[in-house]
Design an enzyme around this catalytic site. Sequence first.
Site, PDB file in Angstrom:
ATOM      1  N   SER A  58       0.848  -1.206   0.000  1.00 39.53           N
ATOM      2  CA  SER A  58       0.000   0.000   0.000  1.00 39.53           C
ATOM      3  C   SER A  58       0.870   1.238   0.000  1.00 39.53           C
ATOM      4  O   SER A  58       2.003   1.198   0.479  1.00 39.53           O
ATOM      5  CB  SER A  58      -0.863   0.028   1.261  1.00 39.53           C
ATOM      6  OG  SER A  58      -0.053   0.325   2.387  1.00 39.53           O
ATOM      7  N   ASP A  59       0.353   2.342  -0.553  1.00 37.63           N
ATOM      8  CA  ASP A  59       1.011   3.606  -0.250  1.00 37.63           C
ATOM      9  C   ASP A  59       0.832   3.808   1.256  1.00 37.63           C
ATOM     10  O   ASP A  59      -0.055   3.211   1.885  1.00 37.63           O
ATOM     11  CB  ASP A  59       0.418   4.766  -1.050  1.00 37.63           C
ATOM     12  CG  ASP A  59       1.374   5.968  -1.063  1.00 37.63           C
ATOM     13  OD1 ASP A  59       2.329   5.993  -0.247  1.00 37.63           O
ATOM     14  OD2 ASP A  59       1.178   6.891  -1.866  1.00 37.63           O
ATOM     15  N   TRP A  60       1.679   4.650   1.817  1.00 38.75           N
ATOM     16  CA  TRP A  60       1.731   4.776   3.279  1.00 38.75           C
ATOM     17  C   TRP A  60       0.419   5.373   3.811  1.00 38.75           C
ATOM     18  O   TRP A  60       0.135   6.548   3.641  1.00 38.75           O
ATOM     19  CB  TRP A  60       2.938   5.621   3.663  1.00 38.75           C
ATOM     20  CG  TRP A  60       4.188   4.816   3.931  1.00 38.75           C
ATOM     21  CD1 TRP A  60       4.977   4.925   5.040  1.00 38.75           C
ATOM     22  CD2 TRP A  60       4.792   3.779   3.132  1.00 38.75           C
ATOM     23  NE1 TRP A  60       6.029   4.007   4.973  1.00 38.75           N
ATOM     24  CE2 TRP A  60       5.935   3.292   3.830  1.00 38.75           C
ATOM     25  CE3 TRP A  60       4.471   3.173   1.926  1.00 38.75           C
ATOM     26  CZ2 TRP A  60       6.746   2.271   3.333  1.00 38.75           C
ATOM     27  CZ3 TRP A  60       5.284   2.157   1.428  1.00 38.75           C
ATOM     28  CH2 TRP A  60       6.394   1.717   2.130  1.00 38.75           C
ATOM     29  N   GLY A  61      -0.367   4.515   4.405  1.00 40.79           N
ATOM     30  CA  GLY A  61      -1.653   4.979   4.947  1.00 40.79           C
ATOM     31  C   GLY A  61      -2.796   4.883   3.957  1.00 40.79           C
ATOM     32  O   GLY A  61      -3.857   5.468   4.178  1.00 40.79           O
ATOM     33  N   ALA A  62      -2.623   4.132   2.862  1.00 39.89           N
ATOM     34  CA  ALA A  62      -3.678   4.071   1.837  1.00 39.89           C
ATOM     35  C   ALA A  62      -4.791   3.090   2.181  1.00 39.89           C
ATOM     36  O   ALA A  62      -5.846   3.107   1.558  1.00 39.89           O
ATOM     37  CB  ALA A  62      -3.077   3.691   0.487  1.00 39.89           C
TER      38      ALA A  62
END
Length: 737
Positions: free
Chosen positions: A228-232
Amino acid sequence: MPTPHEIVARLTLEEKASLLSGQDFWHTQAIEGVAESVMLTDGPHGLRKQGGAGDHLGIGDSRPATCFPPAVALAASFDVDLVHEVGARIAAEARAEDVAVVLGPGINLKRSPLCGRNFEYFSEDPWLSGAMGRAWVEGVQSGGVGASLKHFAVNNQETDRLRVSADVDERPLRELYLRAFEHVVTHAAPWTVMCSYNRINGVHASQNHWLLSTVLREEWGYRGLVVSDWGAVKDRIAALRAGLDLEMPGNGGVTDAELVAAVAAGRLDEAELDRAAARVVELVRRVPRPGTETRSLSEIHAENHAAAREIAARCVVLLRNEPVDDTPLLPLAPDQRVALIGEFARSPRYQGAGSSRINPTRLEDALSELSALHADVGFAGDDLTEAVALARDADVAVVFLGLPAEAESEGFDRTTLALPADQIALLEAVLAVQPRTVVVFSGGGVVTLPFASRVPAIVGGFLLGQASGGALADVLTGRVNPSGRLAETMPLRLTDTPAYLDFPGERGHIRYSEGVFVGYRWYDARELDVAFPFGHGLSYTTFDHDDLLVSGDPNGFTVKVLVTNTGTRSGRDVVQVYVGKPGSQLARAPRELAGVAIVDLEPGESTVAEVRIPTSALAAWFTGRGWAVEDGEYHVAVGSSSRDLYGHTHVSIAGDDLREPLHLESTIAEVLADPVAGPLVAAGLADAAGSDGADDVEGVGQMMLSFPIGRVVKMAGGGVSLDDIQALLDAANAERR
Ligand code: BGC
């Protein structure tokens, strides 16, 4: 050795779940004797390795690393070998720092020049973005370090990036926004793919089964790991089901526990969790043992800095170089008194802000570097009076303009393409006393240059990394002959740009109403004037192009053109091949980049530049059917930019049969076009028109063309039955097979 699946089969449910999120901000979770913890970190134009607590905002410190030119400049090289080299050099630093995966490249398309993160992306063109992205991934992975292809997908703005829905039709989605991803995934097999924050047609990328499983894995055959993108990740269970393997950063095991509970409650199939865990184990196993890099970090840094200067110089775009008193202003003559003006000459803009911010090992500024190469250099920063006095007394003024650091960043978009008013005022004051003025532009996105026709020379420096100053000095003095080409159009006005009317969206949605007309595709289709077209870039030498030849074969075609260096310096030419499909069934841009060739030539030297274009590169997306290549003549244009085309020719391509089977809902026009059914129906229509005694037979015929044949037969009532027509259509369909 046991396979990752066999290893996972021995783990408890809790252990498996623990592998599926980070141990902290940058590391995967370790399980003693099973999987070590490995580090994933930014990227992409260098290494951003943080000690201690991490952040993905570019705020906290990171260890010194070579800051290569960000993608905005790197793409201007059009040079895949150069980009591969950058990747390999970054990998060497990653190995020495025990980093397993570098989070890049970012290959999202530059849909609007306002996107705050355009400096991290390559181009407005999917062919170029794909070629650059592939070279970067192959370069990094050639060094035994993984890449993370990002941000998958349709992440073309920063405004509301964690929630906004990019509402895009199937055809632009496939032909533009996914095309570069498909190219990189299928050719370079990145170890990881990073899903984006945004939603796509309403569904979060992190929870998008169609995107992460149907397209990425089933259609493209991807076998690596999706992070995931960071916090996605919004809903961890939905994300896992959709095909997202690793959630980053870690969250203290909160979402691991959610996965365990879902399996226990029968809401999640444990096999899905096993699959994702096996991919994490597989990733960890690919990582070379620590200490495989034998050179010291300082040795690597020294080598990489020297290379960064050469690489950066290759990315500089000479936008304009008009003669003043019969001589172009650039390169600077050795005996000229040079007035260097503008703070960016002393304090360079060389990278953008956010998660990609590198802590450079060194930083070159143009003032020092030019002073080291040129005898007579004076400097004035923003003090307007001082600058004007210096410019008046000099032989040539070089004014550094650009986007201030706070104007562009990850996390927000720009609202204007204008340069700050004080910079324009400074330039105008200098121009009033010194007509021999060069502008050097720095910035991660394109700007409007209202003064362009009044300034004899303009250098596009964009963001060149830590050796920016040296690279610019090399180009200004002629040590390096510039060969960069614009990877995005420089428009005349913001209001001319393709996404102007709907960017950055409203009420959580951004409608991609321009469809497939992004970048030069838009400006060309609408015949809009631009400041500098896609692909444009001048040289200190000149090239002639002759003997254009195109030869087709069953798999594609080859374009050849004889290039001669007709000037007095060695130089590089970038031959660009654009393809168009006149009379296409689809609304298409007049031309699309399909391939390039780079040639380096000494004065007087000639060579044949060759570009190979496979038939698959001509495929378009036919909604309801998929990829297909239209049959027939294609227009091939060869040039120095999307607008400066020196050669035109045609090539005949045997494409796919795009005819739909005929049925009762086929229109009269469609049936008439068929060689079997057509003549019979035409005869029938002529009879009918005659017996009706209609005065305007042609008009009636024209009007009938859009009617489905079944309905015409019904309306005629009697005479011919629907069964008769169906039999006719069946015969015509059988003939086609
Ligand atoms: C960015 C990514 C980056 C990640 C980790 C996110 O905010 O969108 O590009 O790799 O942070 O820093």
